[in-house]
Structure formats: structure tokens, C-alpha cells
Scaffold this motif. Sequence first.
Motif, PDB file in Angstrom:
ATOM      1  N   VAL A   1     -10.235   4.680  -6.704  1.00  0.00           N
ATOM      2  CA  VAL A   1      -8.666   4.100  -5.840  1.00  0.00           C
ATOM      3  C   VAL A   1      -8.409   3.651  -4.734  1.00  0.00           C
ATOM      4  CG1 VAL A   1      -7.365   5.580  -4.287  1.00  0.00           C
ATOM      5  CG2 VAL A   1      -8.250   6.654  -6.544  1.00  0.00           C
TER       6      VAL A   1
ATOM      7  N   SER B   1       2.647   1.808  -3.872  1.00  0.00           N
ATOM      8  CA  SER B   1       1.719   1.294  -4.924  1.00  0.00           C
ATOM      9  C   SER B   1       0.605   2.960  -5.348  1.00  0.00           C
ATOM     10  CB  SER B   1       0.249   1.515  -4.921  1.00  0.00           C
ATOM     11  OG  SER B   1       0.987  -0.381  -5.181  1.00  0.00           O
ATOM     12  N   PRO B   2       0.716   3.799  -4.395  1.00  0.00           N
ATOM     13  CA  PRO B   2       0.194   4.850  -4.556  1.00  0.00           C
ATOM     14  C   PRO B   2       1.257   6.512  -5.195  1.00  0.00           C
ATOM     15  CG  PRO B   2      -0.125   4.765  -2.473  1.00  0.00           C
ATOM     16  CD  PRO B   2       0.452   3.595  -3.237  1.00  0.00           C
TER      17      PRO B   2
ATOM     18  N   VAL C   1      -2.324   6.406   1.862  1.00  0.00           N
ATOM     19  CA  VAL C   1      -2.748   6.820   1.047  1.00  0.00           C
ATOM     20  C   VAL C   1      -3.514   8.036   0.551  1.00  0.00           C
ATOM     21  CG1 VAL C   1      -5.581   6.786   1.821  1.00  0.00           C
ATOM     22  CG2 VAL C   1      -4.854   5.990  -0.407  1.00  0.00           C
TER      23      VAL C   1
ATOM     24  N   TYR D   1      -6.330   0.108  -3.552  1.00  0.00           N
ATOM     25  CA  TYR D   1      -5.800   0.522  -2.661  1.00  0.00           C
ATOM     26  C   TYR D   1      -6.105  -0.789  -1.307  1.00  0.00           C
ATOM     27  CZ  TYR D   1      -4.341   2.631   1.711  1.00  0.00           C
ATOM     28  OH  TYR D   1      -3.402   2.732   2.494  1.00  0.00           O
ATOM     29  N   SER D   2      -7.450  -0.448  -1.169  1.00  0.00           N
ATOM     30  CA  SER D   2      -8.235  -1.437  -0.014  1.00  0.00           C
ATOM     31  C   SER D   2      -7.036  -2.279  -0.488  1.00  0.00           C
ATOM     32  CB  SER D   2      -9.540  -2.020   0.182  1.00  0.00           C
ATOM     33  OG  SER D   2     -10.405  -2.220  -0.650  1.00  0.00           O
TER      34      SER D   2
ATOM     35  N   LYS E   1      -2.837   2.581   7.302  1.00  0.00           N
ATOM     36  CA  LYS E   1      -3.369   2.719   6.422  1.00  0.00           C
ATOM     37  C   LYS E   1      -3.845   3.807   5.675  1.00  0.00           C
ATOM     38  CE  LYS E   1      -7.685  -0.311   4.816  1.00  0.00           C
ATOM     39  NZ  LYS E   1      -7.706  -1.706   5.124  1.00  0.00           N
TER      40      LYS E   1
ATOM     41  N   ALA F   1       0.806  -1.239   0.115  1.00  0.00           N
ATOM     42  CA  ALA F   1      -0.164  -0.195  -0.343  1.00  0.00           C
ATOM     43  C   ALA F   1       0.753   1.175  -0.105  1.00  0.00           C
ATOM     44  CB  ALA F   1      -1.030   0.345   0.588  1.00  0.00           C
TER      45      ALA F   1
ATOM     46  N   PHE G   1      -0.259   2.180 -10.271  1.00  0.00           N
ATOM     47  CA  PHE G   1      -1.140   1.904  -9.384  1.00  0.00           C
ATOM     48  C   PHE G   1      -2.383   2.352  -9.832  1.00  0.00           C
ATOM     49  CE2 PHE G   1      -3.695   4.877  -5.663  1.00  0.00           C
ATOM     50  CZ  PHE G   1      -4.042   3.435  -5.113  1.00  0.00           C
TER      51      PHE G   1
END
Length: 535
Positions: free
Chosen positions: A296, A258-259, A315, A300-301, A311, A255, A264
Motif C-alpha cells: 500500500v 486513490s485510497p 492514507v 501510495y508514496s 500525506k 493521494a 488503488f
Amino acid sequence: MLHPSDSPEWQLSLRVEKKNRDIVLDRDIQIYALPDEPTPWDLIPLAHYIPIGTDSEESYAFASNALTKCLSSHRLCDSPRGGFLPSRLVDVVSPEAPYVRVVETFGMNPAENKYCALSHCWGPPESITTQLNDETYEEYKKGIPVTALPNTFLNAVVFARKLGQRYIWIDSLCIIQGNREDWLKEGAKMSKIYENSLLTRAAASSSSGHGGLFYRSPRIEIAGNAPEKSGKAYRVFARFNITHQFFDFPLNNRAWCSPIQGGFVSQVEGFPTNSKLMPAAKSLDHSALVSEWHQVVEVYSQLKLTHLSDKLMAVDGVAQYMKPIRGGRYYAGLWSDSFALDLAWSVDTFDRDRSRSLQLNAPTWSWASVQTRILWQTKKEEHPTESNFAVERWPQLLEGGVVRSTSDSCLSLRGVLVKTTVEEADLVVYTSPCLYEDCAEWSPSSGYTRDNEPIYCLRLLESEDFLCSLVLRRVGSEEQNLYQRHGLLVFKGNPSRMNDVWNARDRTRNKFSMSLREGYPQWWIGGSMSVVNVL
């Protein structure tokens, strides 16, 4: 064996051996010829020579030339970076130095001190053998032996030195580990840190600090003469196929990583692919922006975190990119300008391990409070209207949507509240369930079973063929008026028409027991205007 181009068959027998060790081929092998040496067979593709390893001098030269071209030719890349430096950087000192050191950047000129960054998977905690903390802080400012660095960090230092870069940002060496205050301060800057990095190295194939930054692929040459082509000589090569599929690399399933990578956001249709926000993204209407954010979150989850408490912070970089074109305020993964729609998130009910964890450090009304795949039942083309719903008091959260305390994350909502039970609410409309419970396993309150536990349904959304309520459970006394989110109720049908509706606890339906029902579900009927405080 190679068959001629006019043959329906084409086969190459290839055996790979490594002395005293078994080899497991977990990827495709590419057979190719060089462009200036075509083969007699049209089926063999032409491909360019690439170095065997990314730690080769040819690879360093390629990276250096590409960076030079990027800075000299690309308008966005050459634009000023806003005078930003992270609070700390790793100084790689010099090409031959046996140590690196952590430096504080206060007073340093950003224009004169460019830095690069490392994106990597932590893996097991023991794989990150060097971490900045309150005990090692002063020691690391003096120096860290390069021999003490995890392999991925060491490779990143070598790469920086090869490209003549003095500073590199590495999370575990530039954020004080175990120090919550420093983490909240530096974690909120994460998007800026990567955005302003001159160059970010992504250790995509490595699943831990031991894996390293570099990648090697053996190249096998196969040469001979083709009898069916009058003995014409040929030379072909074999190597592991180069893939750029998003989920093929451990890093892209994380997580945090990736952003900040194009892979992503490219999973989300229409999402801007760089921090400058493409003009097309700026012209999107509000409905499209809401749908993009939901996409998104849905992607993302499904990604992984070493620390569940990260978490929301992980993001936040994507949210920061959307703020200039959204206009609304951002609250723990939800937006004020689409709050009712954002509250209507649901879980993947096929996930039998879904749960809510205190480690996630998020209020229950946020999708970030559960560990599972997040979905939205609303679609871009059919956004329902709000029904008797308003926010009386917004939560007070830190940057990045992080919760400071339970009271600060409390959300006060005003709307029509209907009291019912889990059994009454657990309906099926045609083949779609109504009740989406956030947790697969939960304990009923004292004196109740899971079926007769009272639940409170707050109307959220309504359209001609769609009803949606937020499901709450009371915590504490009635006087306290405190609730936690339990799930979501969705009715996908027009209540004024005949719909095939049944209780989920009924026996399996068949064509002889089908019955139609008209009217609103019990969890929508009646109720009273109320204000509830959701933790």
C-alpha cells in the motif's frame, strides 16, 4: 480502406477535422459495429452503443437505474450505514434554484438525509474559486450562486439534481479552509465520509476544478458497400477507446482520491476491495498483512498531493480499514505489531530530488517525512527476526497519525547502537548498496564533511542472510540524546561466509579486482545497549 476478412491486411483510413482548431489525439480510437448490425469483416469487433457524453439524458437514466438496482439487489450496498453524516453538506436546494448553500448537519437524521460525495483533483489553487473559510462561512450558509462554482462543482450539483439527491459533500465547501482545528477534526473522518456516501462521483479525467465532471467522445459513423462482399452494405463506428487503466486518469494519481477508489487497493495483492473487509482478507496471516501494508505504502508514496501536510491524513482511510484485522496500534504510517519491519523502509536512491520537508508534518522515523518513492528491502517470504530492539516510549499523535508537536512525535528506542561514519557505512554487497540515505542532498554538521560525519546505527533486524540497521544523526548536544533518522543500512549476505563486498567509493569493479570478504560490516560490530530519542 477496408480489406476482406480473408486478407492479411486490415486498414481503415480515418481523418478527424475540427474547423479552425488543431486536434491532438492522445488516445486510441476504437472501430466497432453494433451487435445487431454485424459487418462483412470478422476483424471488426461488436460493441454496444453508448451516449456521446456523460451529461446526456441517457447517461443520467443509466446512473439512476444502476443506483436503484444497486440498493435493491446488493446486500452490502443496502446495509445500514451506521447513522453517520459529515458535519456539513452542500444543499443543492431544487432543480432550478440559482444557488446552493452550506448546511450544518447537527440534528439531522442520517436515515432520512442521504448524501452523495465528489472526488476530484484540486489542481492550481485558483481553479477552486469557492472555498469555505472563516470569512465566507455565514455567507455560504445563506447561499452560493451556481454561476460562482468551479465547473467540476457545478457539474456535480447538476448531476445530484438530475438523480433527485438533495445533499452533496464537497471538500472545499464542507471543511473550513485555513482552519487547522477544523481540518484535523474533519480530515480524520474522511474515510467515513466516503464510505457512508450513497454515491461518489469521481471527476477522473479532470486535473483541476475547471475540468468538469462530464466526458464527451465524438462518435463517427462510416457507411458504405463492400464490393468484395457482393456490394453488401455495412455501417461501422469510431470513438475514443474507453480505458479503465488505473494511472490513465489525473484523479487516480492523487493521494487523496486513490485510497477511496477500488483501483488503488486493487494494485495491492489480496487487499480488501471494500470497507466491509472480504472474508479472505480476514483470514490472512500476520506476515501477509504486513506485506500488504508495505505494498500500500509503495503505491501510495508515488501519488501526488496538493498540500504536502496531508500525506498521513490522506492514507488514514486505508489504515482504518486494516485496523480490525491488524490488532496493532497505528503510528504515523507504521504499526505497533510490526514496528521493526515498518521502520525498515528505504527510499528510491535513483531519485535525485528526494528530500525531507517540514511541510510533510511527519516525524523523521516515518516514511511520510520524505518526498519520494518508498520501498522495503524485506520480502514477504523472508521476514527477518528482530535483534535487541524495543520501544521504550511510543509517540503521542493525533487521529490520522498527524503530528501535534515535535515532542509528541518523539520515539524512544532501546537497542545496540554502533557509532561509525558515512564513508565506512557506504558499502556494496555484490551489486546491492548498503546505505540508503533518505535525502539526496544534506548538509553535514559543523566541522565535518559528508564522509566523516558521525552516524549512529541502531540494529533493527537480523537473519542468516540479512542485516539491517536504522541510521541516525545526532541533533543538539550529547546530553539531550536527540536524533533524526538519516537512512537505512542493509547487508544482503551471510557474514559467516565469503561475500563480494567493497566500499562504494572504490573505483569501478571488474573481474580482475574482485575480492571476497568474510565477517560483519563495521556498522554492525561492537556498540553498546543504548536508549535513543528519535524525532
